[in-house]
Design an enzyme around this catalytic site. Structure first.
Site, short mmCIF file in Angstrom:
data_model
loop_
_atom_site.label_atom_id
_atom_site.label_comp_id
_atom_site.label_asym_id
_atom_site.label_seq_id
_atom_site.Cartn_x
_atom_site.Cartn_y
_atom_site.Cartn_z
N GLU A 44 0.78 -1.21 0.11
CA GLU A 44 0.03 0.03 -0.01
C GLU A 44 0.89 1.19 -0.16
O GLU A 44 1.75 1.24 0.93
CB GLU A 44 -0.89 -0.13 1.25
N THR A 63 -9.41 4.45 -0.48
CA THR A 63 -10.22 5.69 -0.77
C THR A 63 -11.57 5.51 0.13
O THR A 63 -11.56 6.59 0.72
CB THR A 63 -10.89 5.44 -2.28
N HIS A 77 -43.18 -2.04 15.48
CA HIS A 77 -44.08 -0.58 15.60
C HIS A 77 -43.66 0.13 16.44
O HIS A 77 -43.37 -0.33 17.44
CB HIS A 77 -45.54 -0.94 15.44
P1 FAD Z 1 -9.38 1.82 -3.23
O1 FAD Z 1 -10.38 1.77 -1.79
O2 FAD Z 1 -9.49 3.01 -4.10
O3 FAD Z 1 -8.23 1.39 -2.68
C1 FAD Z 1 -7.02 1.14 -3.54
C2 FAD Z 1 -5.63 1.38 -2.85
O4 FAD Z 1 -4.73 1.23 -3.71
C3 FAD Z 1 -5.55 2.78 -2.31
O5 FAD Z 1 -5.44 2.54 -0.93
C4 FAD Z 1 -4.19 3.20 -3.27
O6 FAD Z 1 -3.17 3.89 -2.30
C5 FAD Z 1 -3.67 1.88 -3.37
N1 FAD Z 1 -2.80 1.81 -4.46
C6 FAD Z 1 -3.00 2.23 -5.93
N2 FAD Z 1 -1.92 2.14 -6.51
C7 FAD Z 1 -0.97 1.53 -5.72
C8 FAD Z 1 0.42 1.15 -6.32
N3 FAD Z 1 1.04 1.41 -7.33
N4 FAD Z 1 1.24 0.60 -5.15
C9 FAD Z 1 0.48 0.40 -4.07
N5 FAD Z 1 -0.66 0.82 -3.69
C10 FAD Z 1 -1.53 1.19 -4.33
N6 FAD Z 1 -18.69 3.28 -1.82
C11 FAD Z 1 -19.61 3.09 -0.98
O7 FAD Z 1 -19.97 1.60 -1.09
N7 FAD Z 1 -20.54 3.90 -0.16
C12 FAD Z 1 -20.17 5.06 -0.21
O8 FAD Z 1 -20.75 5.72 0.70
C13 FAD Z 1 -19.20 5.72 -0.82
N8 FAD Z 1 -18.78 6.91 -0.67
C14 FAD Z 1 -17.72 7.50 -1.22
C15 FAD Z 1 -17.67 8.64 -1.14
C16 FAD Z 1 -16.47 9.29 -1.82
C17 FAD Z 1 -16.00 10.98 -1.77
C18 FAD Z 1 -15.67 8.69 -2.98
C19 FAD Z 1 -14.42 9.09 -3.46
C20 FAD Z 1 -15.93 7.28 -2.94
C21 FAD Z 1 -17.07 6.74 -2.34
N9 FAD Z 1 -17.45 5.30 -2.62
C22 FAD Z 1 -18.61 4.80 -1.85
C23 FAD Z 1 -16.53 4.43 -3.44
C24 FAD Z 1 -15.72 3.45 -2.51
O9 FAD Z 1 -14.67 4.44 -1.90
C25 FAD Z 1 -14.76 2.65 -3.69
O10 FAD Z 1 -15.88 2.05 -4.33
C26 FAD Z 1 -13.97 1.72 -2.83
O11 FAD Z 1 -13.02 2.61 -2.01
C27 FAD Z 1 -13.16 0.69 -3.69
O12 FAD Z 1 -12.31 0.17 -3.14
P2 FAD Z 1 -11.16 -0.67 -3.83
O13 FAD Z 1 -10.39 -1.65 -2.58
O14 FAD Z 1 -11.28 -0.87 -5.15
O15 FAD Z 1 -10.22 0.65 -4.16
#
Ligand code: FAD
Ligand code: NAD
Length: 464
Positions: A34, A41, A443
Site C-alpha cells: 500500500e 479511498t 412498530h
Molecule cells: P480503493 O479503496 O481505491 O483502494 C485502492 C488502494 O490501492 C489505495 O489505498 C491506493 O493508495 C492503493 N494503490 C494504488 N496504486 C498503488 C500502487 N501502485 N502501489 C501501492 N498501492 C497502490 N462506496 C460505497 O460503497 N459507499 C459510499 O458511501 C461511498 N462513498 C464514497 C464517497 C467518496 C467521496 C468517494 C470518492 C468514494 C465513495 N465510495 C463509496 C466508493 C468507494 O470508496 C470505492 O468503491 C472503494 O474504495 C473501492 O475499493 P477498492 O479496494 O477497489 O479501491
C-alpha cells in the site's frame, strides 16, 4: 531485498484488505503493498469521511433550524460551526478505522509493505519504500486492487480553486460560494453537506435531471429537498471552464445561453476512473473493458493467477462490491468453489433524503421482458416517519407477477440506508411478497413501510 509470498495484493482498500484477511484466515501466506494509508479511498477519502461530514452538516443544520421557529419547542442561540474542529473529529474516525485495519492485518499475520508497487511481470512486483529502498516481491498469485481516482475536466484541471472530493472532505474553511460540477453521488452528497454548513451552493449537471442513474420518481423528493435547502440547480448545462479571472465557472444551458457562476471553490465530481496508469500494469497486456480491467465471474483477469477486484474492474464502484469480491478471490485461491453472482447489490446515495436501490426497478424488469407487479408505500402514511419529521419519500417493491418472487426494492426517505439490509436479505433468500407481508415488523418503525409495500403489491395494504 527480496520477499516471497503466495498471495500478493496491490492496494489495501476495502477490496485488498478484506482479501488479505480472508486469505490469511484460510492459511494462505499473504502480503499487501500500500502506497498511502491502509483502508484505501473508502476509509481515508471516501465513504467514511464523507458520511462523517454529512452527519456534522446535518447536526449543524438542525441546530440552525432550531434557532428559528421550531415546532418541537426547542430553542437555541444562533449556532456556529468551527470547521477545523469538525475536520479533526472526522480525521479521528478515519484514524481509528485505518488503525483497526492495520491491527486486523497484523493479527492475521499479513505482511504489509508500505510503498509504491510497480509490476515487473505477472509474478514479480517491485516496491519503492519511502525510507527503506526497494523490495522485489515474488508471488504465486497476484491480486490487483488499486481502486480508482477522480476524473479531471481537461479544461478545468484540479488545483487552486478547483478541487476533487478529497480536498472537499478536509475544508480549511467553508467557502462562501461553491460550484459543484456533477449531480451524481459525490456532487449531491457533498453539495448538500456544504449547503448545510452555510455555503451558497450551485450544482451544474450535463443531464436534464439530478442523479440520472436513478429513476425519476425516486429522485423527486431529493430534488424537492435541494430546492428547500436553497441549492441552485443548473441542469442540462455544459461547463465551459473558468472565466479569465478564474473566479467564476462559465456554463452554457441546453438553449445555448451562456452565463457565469461566481465561485470561491469548484468541486468537480463527474465520475471516477480506474487507477491503471503509472505502475507498470500495461506490461501485463491484460484484456480491458474500456479502461477497466476485464474479469470473469471469479475475478480472474486474462492472465493466469492474476486477479482483479474493486473499482479497477468497473461499475458499480462501491466499497461493498470490492469487499465481496476480495473475500471471494481469497476463497477461490484457497480451493473453494465460488462465483460472483450476487442477486442483490445495494446502492445507497446519502443525500437528504437518502436513496436506496437494490435489484430491478419496474422499468428494468419490464425491459428484461419480465411480467412484474410493483407497489409503493409512502412514508406520509407511516407513524414513525411522522415522529421523526420525515414524511417525504416511499418504499417500492418489484416482484414477478406469476410467483411473486421479489426482484427489487427502491426507497427514498430519511434513514432508508438502513433498510437496505432487509431489502438485500429478502432477495438473497429468495423471498416472495407473501414472506415479507407475513413477517411481523416492529412498530413504530420505518420498516413497516417495507411490509406495507409488499402488502400493497398483493392488493391488501392496511394503512393506505
Ligand atoms: P480503493 O479503496 O481505491 O483502494 C485502492 C488502494 O490501492 C489505495 O489505498 C491506493 O493508495 C492503493 N494503490 C494504488 N496504486 C498503488 C500502487 N501502485 N502501489 C501501492 N498501492 C497502490 N462506496 C460505497 O460503497 N459507499 C459510499 O458511501 C461511498 N462513498 C464514497 C464517497 C467518496 C467521496 C468517494 C470518492 C468514494 C465513495 N465510495 C463509496 C466508493 C468507494 O470508496 C470505492 O468503491 C472503494 O474504495 C473501492 O475499493 P477498492 O479496494 O477497489 O479501491
Ligand atoms: P457519478 O457517476 O455518480 O456522477 C457524475 C455526474 O456528473 C453524473 O450525473 C454525470 O451526468 C455528471 N457529469 C459528467 N460529466 C459532466 C460535465 N462535464 N458537466 C456536468 N456534469 C457532468 O460520479 P461521482 O459523483 O463522481 O462519484 C464517483 C463514484 O464514486 C460513483 O459512481 C460511485 O461509484 C462512488 N461513490 C459512491 C457513493 C455511495 O455509494 N454513496 C458516494 C460517493 C461516490
Amino acid at each position: 531485498m527480496t520477499h516471497t509470498t503466495t498471495l500478493l495484493i496491490i492496494g489495501a482498500g476495502p477490496g485488498g484488505y478484506i482479501a488479505a484477511i480472508r486469505a490469511a484466515q484460510l492459511g494462505i501466506e499473504t502480503t499487501v503493498i500500500e502506497s498511502a494509508e491502509l483502508g484505501g479511498t473508502c476509509l481515508n477519502i471516501g465513504c467514511i469521511p464523507s458520511k462523517a461530514l454529512i452527519h456534522a452538516a446535518d447536526e449543524f443544520a438542525h441546530a440552525r433550524d432550531y434557532a428559528g421557529e421550531s415546532p418541537l419547542g426547542i430553542q437555541v442561540q444562533v449556532p456556529r460551526i468551527e470547521i477545523g474542529r469538525t475536520v479533526r473529529w472526522k480525521n479521528g474516525i478515519v484514524t481509528r478505522l485505518t488503525g483497526g485495519v492495520g491491527a486486523l492485518l497484523k493479527k492475521h499475520k499479513v505482511t504489509v509493505i508500505k510503498g509504491s508497487a510497480k509490476i515487473i511481470d505477472g509474478k514479480t512486483v517491485e516496491v519503492t519504500q519511502p525510507d527503506a529502498g526497494t523490495v522485489h516481491v515474488t508471488c504465486r498469485h497476484l491480486l490487483l486492487a488499486t481502486g480508482s481516482v477522480p476524473v479531471e475536466l481537461p479544461f478545468m484541471p484540479f488545483g487552486k480553486r478547483v478541487i476533487s472530493s478529497t480536498e472537499a472532505l478536509s475544508p480549511a474553511a467553508v467557502p462562501t460560494r461553491l460550484v459543484v460540477v456533477g449531480a451524481g453521488y459525490i456532487g449531491l452528497e457533498l453539495g448538500t453537506a456544504y449547503r448545510k454548513l452555510g455555503a451558497d451552493v450551485s450544482v451544474v449537471e450535463s443531464m436534464e435531471r439530478i442523479l440520472p442513474a436513478y429513476d425519476a420518481e425516486l429522485t423527486r423528493p431529493v430534488a424537492a429537498s435541494l430546492k428547500r435547502l436553497g441549492v441552485n440547480l443548473h441542469l442540462g448545462c455544459t461547463v465551459l471552464g473558468l472565466n479569465a479571472a478564474g473566479d467564476a465557472v462559465r456554463i452554457r444551458s441546453s438553449a445555448g445561453q451562456e452565463s457565469e457562476l461566481a465561485a470561491d471553490q469548484v468541486l468537480v465530481a463527474v465520475g471516477r476512473k480506474p487507477n491503471v496508469d503509472g505502475w507498470g500494469l500495461e506490461g501485463l497486456m491484460l484484456d480491458r473493458v474500456g479502461r477497466f480491467i476485464k474479469i470473469d465471474d471469479q475475478c480472474r483477469t486474462s492472465m493466469r493467477d492474476v486477479w482483479a477486484i474493486g473499482d479497477i474492474t468497473g461499475e458499480p464502484m462501491l466499497a461493498h462490491r470490492a469487499m465481496a469480491q476480495g473475500e471471494m478471490v481469497a476463497e477461490i485461491i484457497a480451493g473453494r468453489k465460488r462465483h460472483f453472482e450476487p442477486l442483490a447489490m445495494p446502492a445507497v446515495c446519502f443525500t437528504d433524503p437518502e436513496v436506496v436501490v437494490v435489484g430491478r426497478t419496474p422499468d428494468e424488469a419490464q425491459s428484461a421482458g419480465i411480467d412484474c407487479v410493483s407497489a409503493t408505500f409512502p412514508f406520509a402514511a407511516n407513524g414513525r416517519a411522522m415522529t421523526i419529521e420525515s414524511t417525504d419519500g416511499f418504499v417500492r417493491v418489484v416482484a414477478r407477477r406469476d410467483n411473486h418472487l421479489i426482484l427489487g426494492w427502491q426507497a427514498v426517505g430519511r434513514g432508508v440506508s438502513e433498510l437496505s439490509t432487509a431489502f438485500s436479505q429478502s432477495m438473497e433468500l429468495g423471498a416472495v411478497l407473501e414472506d415479507v407481508a407475513g413477517t411481523i415488523h416492529a412498530h413504530p418503525t420505518l420498516g413497516e413501510a417495507v411490509q406495507e409495500a409488499a402488502l400493497r403489491a398483493l392488493g391488501h395494504a392496511l394503512h393506505i
